[in-house]
Design a protein around this motif. Structure first.
Motif, PDB file in Angstrom:
ATOM      1  N   TYR A  40      -8.550  -1.216  -3.759  1.00 58.26           N
ATOM      2  CA  TYR A  40      -7.238  -0.657  -4.077  1.00 58.26           C
ATOM      3  C   TYR A  40      -6.714  -1.280  -5.371  1.00 58.26           C
ATOM      4  O   TYR A  40      -6.986  -2.437  -5.680  1.00 58.26           O
ATOM      5  CB  TYR A  40      -6.243  -0.941  -2.947  1.00 58.26           C
ATOM      6  CG  TYR A  40      -6.643  -0.357  -1.611  1.00 58.26           C
ATOM      7  CD1 TYR A  40      -6.191   0.902  -1.218  1.00 58.26           C
ATOM      8  CD2 TYR A  40      -7.467  -1.067  -0.740  1.00 58.26           C
ATOM      9  CE1 TYR A  40      -6.557   1.432   0.011  1.00 58.26           C
ATOM     10  CE2 TYR A  40      -7.833  -0.541   0.483  1.00 58.26           C
ATOM     11  CZ  TYR A  40      -7.378   0.704   0.857  1.00 58.26           C
ATOM     12  OH  TYR A  40      -7.735   1.227   2.062  1.00 58.26           O
ATOM     13  N   LYS A  47      -5.875   3.811  -3.344  1.00 62.97           N
ATOM     14  CA  LYS A  47      -7.300   3.576  -3.105  1.00 62.97           C
ATOM     15  C   LYS A  47      -8.099   3.996  -4.328  1.00 62.97           C
ATOM     16  O   LYS A  47      -7.969   5.095  -4.854  1.00 62.97           O
ATOM     17  CB  LYS A  47      -7.784   4.355  -1.882  1.00 62.97           C
ATOM     18  CG  LYS A  47      -9.252   4.097  -1.542  1.00 62.97           C
ATOM     19  CD  LYS A  47      -9.740   4.916  -0.365  1.00 62.97           C
ATOM     20  CE  LYS A  47      -9.158   4.406   0.928  1.00 62.97           C
ATOM     21  NZ  LYS A  47      -9.754   5.093   2.096  1.00 62.97           N
ATOM     22  N   LEU A  90       0.837  -1.197   0.000  1.00 64.31           N
ATOM     23  CA  LEU A  90       0.000   0.000   0.000  1.00 64.31           C
ATOM     24  C   LEU A  90       0.871   1.246   0.000  1.00 64.31           C
ATOM     25  O   LEU A  90       1.799   1.367   0.800  1.00 64.31           O
ATOM     26  CB  LEU A  90      -0.903  -0.015   1.242  1.00 64.31           C
ATOM     27  CG  LEU A  90      -2.122   0.905   1.229  1.00 64.31           C
ATOM     28  CD1 LEU A  90      -3.048   0.576   0.081  1.00 64.31           C
ATOM     29  CD2 LEU A  90      -2.856   0.767   2.563  1.00 64.31           C
ATOM     30  N   GLY A 109      -1.588  -0.153  -5.348  1.00 61.79           N
ATOM     31  CA  GLY A 109      -1.182   0.564  -4.148  1.00 61.79           C
ATOM     32  C   GLY A 109      -1.981   1.803  -3.820  1.00 61.79           C
ATOM     33  O   GLY A 109      -1.720   2.450  -2.804  1.00 61.79           O
TER      34      GLY A 109
END
Length: 658
Positions: A573, A578, A543, A576
């Motif tokens: 997501y 949103k 992320l 990486g």
């Protein structure tokens, strides 16, 4: 003589973090007066986060927790003769008035949990987020059972919830805490440590986490219930020297007065004065403290009545009926066992929750209604588990399930038998799909094995050692078993029929295998282990910004990554970043499973305990279907094949869901 009672021993664990989650505080209170012993101990766990208005005015809102704790203590212990639950309810009523006024003035997020332990009873209420775990007989119980299920992230409670009550016993361990993001990410660690460690070692465990991660924050109360003894109070004999001396005074007889009276003849005559009349004591008015027998008059009449054979039959028959009525009355209203009273109370609370849920539905608060029903179902299940069952409790539970069915528009799933796993092969625990094939992990005591399940047959049996997996995933080439407790992944190569293992990092809450890569929720973010099934163990942060929504519970991957939180927030997501965030009418508990297929439009959330499958649209977050699995046993495992067919493992049987 000695009195034996259950006494809670508590330890407050307060570890300050970075301050991102606001201000937290803890309070523990004991009765100050022996007359208040029946009210037991009171605990408050709180967290408050200043809203924009308060922050702009530079207002310190941390005093609210202190205010609530002070009010709770004052009101709860104000009347020593009050029953604990009634005192608890009165305290909450007082606090709600103060809280309501505070919400009118400031945009804040208040999270406070209050609970009281009095004798063998516990009473709990909460405002906002609060978690309380019970460790008993080698198992963890989430007492509130995620009372915030199906609540939107923007929804904020402004009053304390209904009181949740239950029984506690010697040896129980209780952990009450504010479920911040970092605490929720380590919930499995908390549960394992609560079961295995004593109070001091548990505190040291959390302190070691703090040493490794400086922004780790914790506001928790750890309570152990132990049997305690104390001498029974007896009147103390007074020393002879201090006893009051009684002096008996004996008076001489008084002289009899005489009167001089003139007779008619003029002579004086001496006559004794008349004696003072002493009133006669009538026995009916004064009986020297003897208690009158309640039915003496009627017994006397029966003794003196002329008893003929006919009268005798009438008297004996009437007496038998009277005795029968008395016995039934005493059994129904006086000699009621503690377990029966607990079940009756749980049933009454369940019926009240159903009525409250109906009110919320009429107000279009469907999420609030769903939360009430799930909380009530958890409470009555716990009451039945602890106290046995009764007709009233069973009926109340059935009424809750019916109300839940109507709210979810649930339909009965059609289960088609695939195969039964023979007892000699082991106990079925988990399922996974590899293409159109289904595999199961079976427990064989000290080890386990992967077996292939096909129509009416079970084959294979490659052994896996030193692992107790909680999830199982399949790809075209591998079946991978994941054990976050022992931090281990074991993968079976379907081509080579060999097993390889790698180590997992700490703090994994949920994981998912996609194209032999492992993705996991850990420490509030998402990690990735590329080619984990083939033996690689390099961990990378997937992320980009490193943080997820609050309380992430489950993860699923199809190229996109889907994360479902405990409050029903579904975040999507991609690479990486949103991509989307939706509020969905499904929120998982600690044992739920979330599955998907690479090209399918749906997510499958399986609630094992409720035996329900929620089918959610990936794009819109809409709940497309709710399927009920009509079985008396919980679901052990579930899998979705490449073509979107759901399979479940119940007992040692594999079923196809249609």
């Amino acid at each position: 003589m000695e009195k034996v009672f259950i006494k809670p021993t508590s330890r407050e664990i307060m570890l300050k973090g970075s301050g991102k989650d606001g201000s937290s505080d803890l309070f523990s209170y004991d009765y100050a007066d022996p007359a208040q012993r029946g009210l037991g101990h009171l605990y408050v766990v709180g967290n408050i986060q200043a809203g924009q208005a308060a922050a702009a005015d530079d207002i310190d809102v941390g005093y609210v927790i202190n205010l609530v704790a002070s009010l709770a203590k004052r009101e709860y212990y104000s009347k020593a003769e009050t029953e604990p639950k009634a005192a608890f309810g009165a305290a909450l009523k007082k606090i709600n008035g103060v809280i309501e006024e505070f919400f009118k003035q400031k945009d804040t997020k208040i999270n406070i949990g209050i609970f009281a332990i009095a004798g063998s009873q516990i009473h709990i209420s909460k405002l906002g987020k609060f978690k309380i775990l019970l460790a008993r007989d080698g198992e963890n119980v989430d007492i509130l059972n995620n009372i915030d299920l199906f609540k939107k992230e923007t929804t904020q409670e402004k009053q304390f919830s209904n009181i949740i009550s239950g029984a506690v016993s010697e040896g129980d361990r209780i952990l009450a805490f504010y479920p911040s993001r970092v605490m929720s990410a380590r919930e499995k660690l908390l549960k394992t440590s609560l079961l295995e460690l004593g109070q001091d070692d548990f505190a040291k465990k959390l302190e070691s986490v703090k040493n490794d991660k400086q922004d780790f924050a914790c506001a928790a109360v750890h309570v152990e219930l132990r049997k305690s003894k104390e001498p029974a109070s007896e009147p103390k004999p007074q020393p002879k020297e201090l006893q009051e001396e009684v002096v008996e005074v004996i008076s001489e007889p008084a002289p009899v007065a005489q009167l001089a009276v003139d007779d008619k003849r003029g002579k004086a005559e001496i006559k004794p004065a008349p004696a003072i009349e002493i009133p006669k004591i009538i026995p009916a008015e004064f009986s020297l403290g003897r208690k009158t027998k309640p039915f003496a008059k009627y017994i006397h009449q029966l003794k003196n009545m002329n008893v003929t054979p006919k009268n005798k039959v009438l008297v004996l028959g009437g007496g038998a009926v009277l005795v029968l009525v008395i016995v039934v009355t005493l059994k129904s209203f006086v000699f009621v066992s503690a377990s029966s009273r607990a079940l009756s109370s749980a049933a009454s609370e369940a019926n009240s929750s159903i009525q409250a849920a109906q009110t919320k539905v009429s107000q279009n608060d469907l999420l609030g209604a769903h939360s009430l029903l799930l909380s009530s179902l958890a409470s009555i299940n716990e009451a039945i588990r602890t106290n046995g069952t009764s007709d009233k409790a069973d009926k109340a539970k059935g009424d809750i399930v019916k109300a839940l069915d109507q709210l979810e528009q649930a339909t009965d799933a059609v289960l088609v038998s695939v195969a039964a796993i023979p007892a000699e092969s082991g106990t079925g625990r988990l399922l996974a799909a590899s293409g159109a094939d289904i595999y199961a992990y079976v427990d064989r005591g000290e080890s386990g094995a992967i077996v292939r399940v096909s129509q009416d047959s079970v084959s294979g049996g490659v052994q896996m050692s030193n692992i107790a997996p909680t999830s199982l995933f399949g790809s075209d080439d591998y079946i991978s078993a994941i054990d976050p407790v022992s931090k281990r992944v074991s993968s079976l190569s379907l081509k080579k029929n060999q097993v390889g293992s790698i180590a997992l990092p700490d703090g994994i809450v949920s994981s998912y295998m996609y194209r032999n890569n492992l993705y996991g929720i850990a420490n509030g973010g998402v990690i990735k282990i590329t080619d984990a099934a083939t033996g690689h163990s390099n961990v990378s942060q997937w992320l980009a910004d490193g943080s997820l929504a609050a309380d992430p519970r489950l993860i699923a991957v199809d190229g996109n990554i889907y994360v479902l939180s405990g409050s029903g927030v579904l975040s999507t997501y991609y690479r990486g970043e949103k991509k989307n965030e939706l509020n969905v009418p499904v929120a998982p508990d600690a044992d739920s499973i979330m599955l998907t297929t690479e090209d399918g439009p749906s997510l499958f959330v399986v609630n094992k305990a409720l035996r329900r499958i929620y089918i959610v649209n990936k794009s819109s977050g809409a709940l497309e279907r709710t399927l009920k699995l009509n079985s008396n046993s919980s679901v052990s495992g579930a899998a979705v094949s490449k073509d979107g067919v759901v399979y479940v493992l119940i007992g040692n049987k594999v079923w196809k869901v249609q």
